[in-house]
Design a protein around this motif. Structure first.
Motif, PDB file in Angstrom:
ATOM      1  N   LEU A  18       0.818  -1.375   0.173  1.00  0.00           N
ATOM      2  CA  LEU A  18      -0.109   0.067  -0.083  1.00  0.00           C
ATOM      3  C   LEU A  18       0.913   1.250   0.060  1.00  0.00           C
ATOM      4  CD1 LEU A  18      -2.700  -0.850   2.706  1.00  0.00           C
ATOM      5  CD2 LEU A  18      -2.955  -0.929   0.150  1.00  0.00           C
ATOM      6  N   LEU A  19       1.980   1.220   0.635  1.00  0.00           N
ATOM      7  CA  LEU A  19       2.785   2.237   0.802  1.00  0.00           C
ATOM      8  C   LEU A  19       4.079   2.418   0.125  1.00  0.00           C
ATOM      9  CD1 LEU A  19       2.160   3.119   4.867  1.00  0.00           C
ATOM     10  CD2 LEU A  19       0.859   3.963   3.101  1.00  0.00           C
ATOM     11  N   SER A  94       5.920   7.848   7.524  1.00  0.00           N
ATOM     12  CA  SER A  94       5.046   8.729   6.668  1.00  0.00           C
ATOM     13  C   SER A  94       4.999   8.473   5.303  1.00  0.00           C
ATOM     14  CB  SER A  94       5.759  10.239   7.037  1.00  0.00           C
ATOM     15  OG  SER A  94       7.116  10.157   6.726  1.00  0.00           O
ATOM     16  N   MET A  95       5.346   7.377   4.728  1.00  0.00           N
ATOM     17  CA  MET A  95       5.485   6.836   3.330  1.00  0.00           C
ATOM     18  C   MET A  95       4.140   7.004   2.918  1.00  0.00           C
ATOM     19  SD  MET A  95       7.733   3.406   3.467  1.00  0.00           S
ATOM     20  CE  MET A  95       6.539   2.360   4.615  1.00  0.00           C
ATOM     21  N   PRO A  96       4.081   7.504   1.650  1.00  0.00           N
ATOM     22  CA  PRO A  96       2.621   8.030   0.967  1.00  0.00           C
ATOM     23  C   PRO A  96       2.269   6.709   0.496  1.00  0.00           C
ATOM     24  CG  PRO A  96       4.638   8.729  -0.549  1.00  0.00           C
ATOM     25  CD  PRO A  96       5.186   8.200   0.938  1.00  0.00           C
ATOM     26  N   ALA A  97       1.206   6.712  -0.074  1.00  0.00           N
ATOM     27  CA  ALA A  97       0.415   5.530  -0.662  1.00  0.00           C
ATOM     28  C   ALA A  97       0.612   5.549  -2.120  1.00  0.00           C
ATOM     29  CB  ALA A  97      -1.161   5.565  -0.594  1.00  0.00           C
ATOM     30  N   ALA A 126      -1.947   7.657  16.780  1.00  0.00           N
ATOM     31  CA  ALA A 126      -2.507   8.536  15.786  1.00  0.00           C
ATOM     32  C   ALA A 126      -1.545   9.860  15.744  1.00  0.00           C
ATOM     33  CB  ALA A 126      -3.862   8.807  15.792  1.00  0.00           C
ATOM     34  N   PRO A 127      -1.501  10.161  14.600  1.00  0.00           N
ATOM     35  CA  PRO A 127      -1.824   9.744  13.244  1.00  0.00           C
ATOM     36  C   PRO A 127      -0.943   8.753  12.782  1.00  0.00           C
ATOM     37  CG  PRO A 127      -0.642  11.909  12.878  1.00  0.00           C
ATOM     38  CD  PRO A 127      -1.066  11.785  14.098  1.00  0.00           C
ATOM     39  N   LEU A 132      -1.839   9.189   7.616  1.00  0.00           N
ATOM     40  CA  LEU A 132      -1.209  10.067   7.021  1.00  0.00           C
ATOM     41  C   LEU A 132      -1.175   9.869   5.601  1.00  0.00           C
ATOM     42  CD1 LEU A 132       2.058  10.262   9.349  1.00  0.00           C
ATOM     43  CD2 LEU A 132       0.011  12.141   9.099  1.00  0.00           C
ATOM     44  N   ALA A 133      -1.448   8.821   4.954  1.00  0.00           N
ATOM     45  CA  ALA A 133      -1.434   8.308   3.685  1.00  0.00           C
ATOM     46  C   ALA A 133      -2.820   8.401   3.026  1.00  0.00           C
ATOM     47  CB  ALA A 133      -0.802   6.929   3.474  1.00  0.00           C
TER      48      ALA A 133
END
Length: 233
Positions: A18-19, A94-97, A126-127, A132-133
């Motif tokens: 996902l990330l 904090s890796m993006p999707a 949290a978060p 975050l993604a």
């Protein structure tokens, strides 16, 4: 009337599936002079997480990640500073999707399928990385192997998710871009759905379970799952 089959629960791996872990590339480029070192580090991280489980031991995934970075650096004559470890932790949290993730999850949700996550990473306040993604809204629950202290692909991790969701393992579909994850899930009685992102592929060898579903794009994988399982179809 024919007996209705239970609607399966889709279980998603998180890191890389996902990330996007390639957002760690700049860190490895800076330390090792080669972003490709990311792949060696990640392979070592998975190897030693599985080694710990096979040995009856447990150390949180984040600590193994830091240790694997130090180990790789020691083999290449590099020095890891505390600031490097802090940066690694921050980047992993904090890796993006991937771009294909949110549309595919929305399609699965609209088709009436239930979704949860199962990750080797420890839970966090949290978060979370999924928050975050922008993905947490799609999942009923998020599970971490820390609850059983056994890393995937140990059978106990998949069975634990089944127990927590009050279903049989056969009612779970494990979605991952790592074949070792789908192999473990299938060996535990689940179905496997392999997402062949770059650096991930089938293993052509005897007695290796072949995934029930496979695609290189999550939208395509989602459509395969929906076509065979969705109550809304």
């Amino acid at each position: 009337m024919p007996e209705l089959k239970p609607t399966p629960i889709i279980v998603f791996d998180v890191n890389e599936t996902l990330l996007d872990i390639t957002t760690l590339n700049p860190l490895f480029e800076r330390i090792f002079g080669d972003a490709a070192a990311l792949r060696e580090w990640f392979a070592q991280l998975i190897l030693y997480s599985q080694t710990m489980t096979l040995s009856g031991l447990y150390t949180p995934f984040g600590e193994l990640a830091a240790g694997s970075l130090k180990m790789l650096a020691s083999t290449q004559g590099k020095t890891i500073a505390d600031t490097d470890l802090t940066e690694l932790k921050q980047l992993m949290a904090s890796m993006p999707a991937h771009a294909d993730v949110a549309p595919a999850l929305e399609r699965l949700r609209d088709a009436g399928l239930r979704m949860v996550t199962l990750t080797n990473s420890a839970s966090s306040p949290a978060p979370t990385a999924l928050d975050l993604a922008g993905l947490s809204q799609f999942f009923e629950r998020s599970f971490s192997v820390e609850s059983v202290k056994k890393f995937k692909p140990a059978a106990q991790t998949y069975q634990w998710v089944a127990d927590q969701m009050a279903v049989q393992p056969s009612e779970l579909i494990m979605v991952a871009c790592h074949l070792w994850d789908t192999i473990g899930a299938q060996a535990a009685g689940c179905k496997g759905a392999l997402l062949t992102r770059p650096h991930n592929a089938l293993l052509p060898a005897a007695n290796v379970p072949q995934p029930n579903f496979m695609a290189s794009h999550l939208a395509d994988l989602a459509e395969q799952i929906i076509a065979q399982t969705s109550p809304a179809q």
